[in-house]
Design a protein around this motif. Sequence first.
Motif, short mmCIF file in Angstrom:
data_model
loop_
_atom_site.label_atom_id
_atom_site.label_comp_id
_atom_site.label_asym_id
_atom_site.label_seq_id
_atom_site.Cartn_x
_atom_site.Cartn_y
_atom_site.Cartn_z
N ALA A 5 -9.27 61.72 52.53
CA ALA A 5 -8.37 60.62 52.86
C ALA A 5 -6.90 60.99 52.69
O ALA A 5 -6.02 60.32 53.23
CB ALA A 5 -8.69 59.41 51.99
N LYS A 6 -6.64 62.06 51.94
CA LYS A 6 -5.26 62.46 51.69
C LYS A 6 -5.17 63.98 51.68
O LYS A 6 -6.05 64.66 51.13
CB LYS A 6 -4.80 61.89 50.34
N GLU A 7 -4.12 64.52 52.27
CA GLU A 7 -3.95 65.96 52.32
C GLU A 7 -3.32 66.47 51.02
O GLU A 7 -2.62 65.75 50.33
CB GLU A 7 -3.07 66.35 53.51
N GLY A 8 -3.60 67.74 50.74
CA GLY A 8 -2.96 68.39 49.61
C GLY A 8 -3.48 68.01 48.25
O GLY A 8 -2.77 68.15 47.24
N LEU A 9 -4.72 67.51 48.18
CA LEU A 9 -5.29 67.15 46.89
C LEU A 9 -5.57 68.39 46.05
O LEU A 9 -5.88 69.46 46.57
CB LEU A 9 -6.58 66.35 47.07
N LYS B 80 -0.52 67.39 41.06
CA LYS B 80 -1.39 67.08 42.20
C LYS B 80 -2.16 65.78 41.97
O LYS B 80 -2.47 65.41 40.83
CB LYS B 80 -2.41 68.20 42.41
N PHE B 81 -2.47 65.12 43.09
CA PHE B 81 -3.47 64.07 43.07
C PHE B 81 -4.83 64.73 43.21
O PHE B 81 -4.96 65.78 43.86
CB PHE B 81 -3.26 63.08 44.23
N TYR B 82 -5.85 64.12 42.62
CA TYR B 82 -7.21 64.63 42.73
C TYR B 82 -8.12 63.52 43.24
O TYR B 82 -7.97 62.35 42.83
CB TYR B 82 -7.72 65.11 41.36
N GLY B 83 -9.02 63.88 44.11
CA GLY B 83 -9.96 62.91 44.65
C GLY B 83 -11.32 63.55 44.87
O GLY B 83 -11.51 64.35 45.79
N GLY C 262 -1.01 62.25 32.96
CA GLY C 262 -2.13 62.35 33.87
C GLY C 262 -3.31 61.50 33.44
O GLY C 262 -3.41 61.10 32.29
N GLY C 263 -4.19 61.23 34.38
CA GLY C 263 -5.35 60.40 34.10
C GLY C 263 -6.56 61.22 33.71
O GLY C 263 -6.68 62.40 34.03
N GLY C 264 -7.49 60.54 33.00
CA GLY C 264 -8.75 61.16 32.63
C GLY C 264 -9.88 60.14 32.78
O GLY C 264 -10.86 60.17 32.04
N TYR C 265 -9.73 59.23 33.76
CA TYR C 265 -10.67 58.13 33.93
C TYR C 265 -11.53 58.31 35.17
O TYR C 265 -11.28 59.19 36.01
CB TYR C 265 -9.90 56.80 34.01
N VAL C 266 -12.55 57.47 35.28
CA VAL C 266 -13.41 57.46 36.45
C VAL C 266 -13.42 56.06 37.05
O VAL C 266 -13.07 55.08 36.38
CB VAL C 266 -14.86 57.88 36.11
N ILE D 64 -19.41 56.99 42.40
CA ILE D 64 -18.49 57.22 41.29
C ILE D 64 -17.49 58.27 41.72
O ILE D 64 -17.83 59.19 42.48
CB ILE D 64 -19.23 57.66 40.01
N GLY D 65 -16.24 58.13 41.28
CA GLY D 65 -15.23 59.08 41.69
C GLY D 65 -14.19 59.33 40.61
O GLY D 65 -14.01 58.54 39.69
N ILE D 66 -13.51 60.46 40.74
CA ILE D 66 -12.37 60.81 39.89
C ILE D 66 -11.14 60.78 40.79
O ILE D 66 -10.96 61.66 41.64
CB ILE D 66 -12.55 62.19 39.24
N ASP D 67 -10.34 59.76 40.65
CA ASP D 67 -9.16 59.54 41.50
C ASP D 67 -7.95 59.46 40.58
O ASP D 67 -7.62 58.39 40.07
CB ASP D 67 -9.36 58.25 42.31
N ILE D 68 -7.29 60.61 40.35
CA ILE D 68 -6.25 60.69 39.33
C ILE D 68 -5.06 61.50 39.83
O ILE D 68 -5.13 62.20 40.84
CB ILE D 68 -6.78 61.34 38.03
N TRP D 69 -3.97 61.41 39.07
CA TRP D 69 -2.78 62.24 39.24
C TRP D 69 -2.56 62.99 37.94
O TRP D 69 -2.74 62.43 36.85
CB TRP D 69 -1.55 61.38 39.55
N GLN D 70 -2.18 64.28 38.04
CA GLN D 70 -1.87 65.05 36.84
C GLN D 70 -0.63 65.90 37.07
O GLN D 70 -0.54 66.61 38.08
CB GLN D 70 -3.04 65.94 36.42
N VAL D 71 0.30 65.84 36.12
CA VAL D 71 1.48 66.69 36.17
C VAL D 71 1.09 68.12 35.78
O VAL D 71 1.43 69.08 36.46
CB VAL D 71 2.59 66.17 35.24
N LYS D 72 0.37 68.24 34.68
CA LYS D 72 -0.10 69.54 34.22
C LYS D 72 -1.63 69.54 34.25
O LYS D 72 -2.26 68.68 33.64
CB LYS D 72 0.42 69.80 32.81
#
Length: 366
Positions: free
Chosen positions: A37-41, A58-61, A91-95, A285-293
């Motif tokens: 759904a999004k480029e560059g994940l 990066k965003f992660y999906g 950054g996130g660590g949730y589901v 279930i998914g991991i949809d997060i943003w992380q700086v590091k």
Amino acid sequence: MQSFLVLAALIAASTATVLYTEDFSDGWEDRWVNSEAKEGLGKFVAEDGGIKTSEDAKFYGLATSFDKFSNDGKDLVISFTVAHKQNIDCGGGYVKVFPSSVKPAEMDGESPYNIMFGPDICGPGTRKVHVIFSYKGENFLTKKTIACKTDENTHLYTLIVKPDNTFEVQIDGKTEETGSLKDDFDMLKPKEINNPESSKPEDWVDETMIDDPEDTKPEDWVDVTHIVDPEAEKPEDWDDEMDGEWEAPQIDNPDYKGVWVHDQVPNPEYVEDDELYKYDDFGAIGIDIWQVKSGTVFDSIVISDSVDDLADQQAAFDKIAAAEKEAAEAKAAEAAAKAEEEAAAAEEAGDEAGDEADAEAPKDEL
């Protein structure tokens, strides 16, 4: 980190109420789908028996689907491990757990989910466990503040939702917070509202103190705050208007009625709902997060209708926690020994330098 390779098999053998498990053993790339759904994940890579975020900023999906189920009349348990190995700064660590209508390849930040759960860290201001429920198309975050772990160790996060509309958050197998879906979320409209037909009376008196009506300004009251210094000459730019203003003392206001409180009436929009906990459709279930590091490791996901099904997961986590503690203690001991060695070497070098200086110094002749 010790892998949870046999976790799913052990649980499946002991109970039939486990609804989904993932230990990220061989073949996990075939079971999970990177969102398109999004480029560059950012990319997940295998690490320590789990999967790790591998690219900074990066965003992660990443998502997967499972057999559809409902938690109607049953407990719902969502549990997984997270290790922020990178000493995470933001950054996130949730589901997120979705209805079956969400397709893994199409998952993004706007995809409707049922429950979002897990730690979120961003600087000193955000260090909490998210507990978010979707209700009638809106997402509701708990009003309670639940602190998450911020170190680099592995931690086990567990959410338990019960048919009596209560919830419990556990960290590392210990209760961190409990609450009510009715009281600790704003899913339901308030039972009472301000009476729309009443308003504050025009003659309502809010002032607690008024000027004393029996007190008058003394005839000999002096308003002048300054007088001319007889020994000084008046400057050309002197301001003559330097009078103070007399104020009467204050007394209790005899007309004071207190703080006006709007009377309450039943809210016509309030609708009782004893099934806030219930979702008819879980299926992804998914991991949809943003992380700086990057560097966060996810592992050991279990979704069940009984906490009894977490026994093997808890036992495996306890072994990992003990191993990490032992490794940390060994590292600390090694660092202490090294520091002691360096201090001793520095002291010895200092002594040798002193001896050489003494040897080179000229001696007095007799």
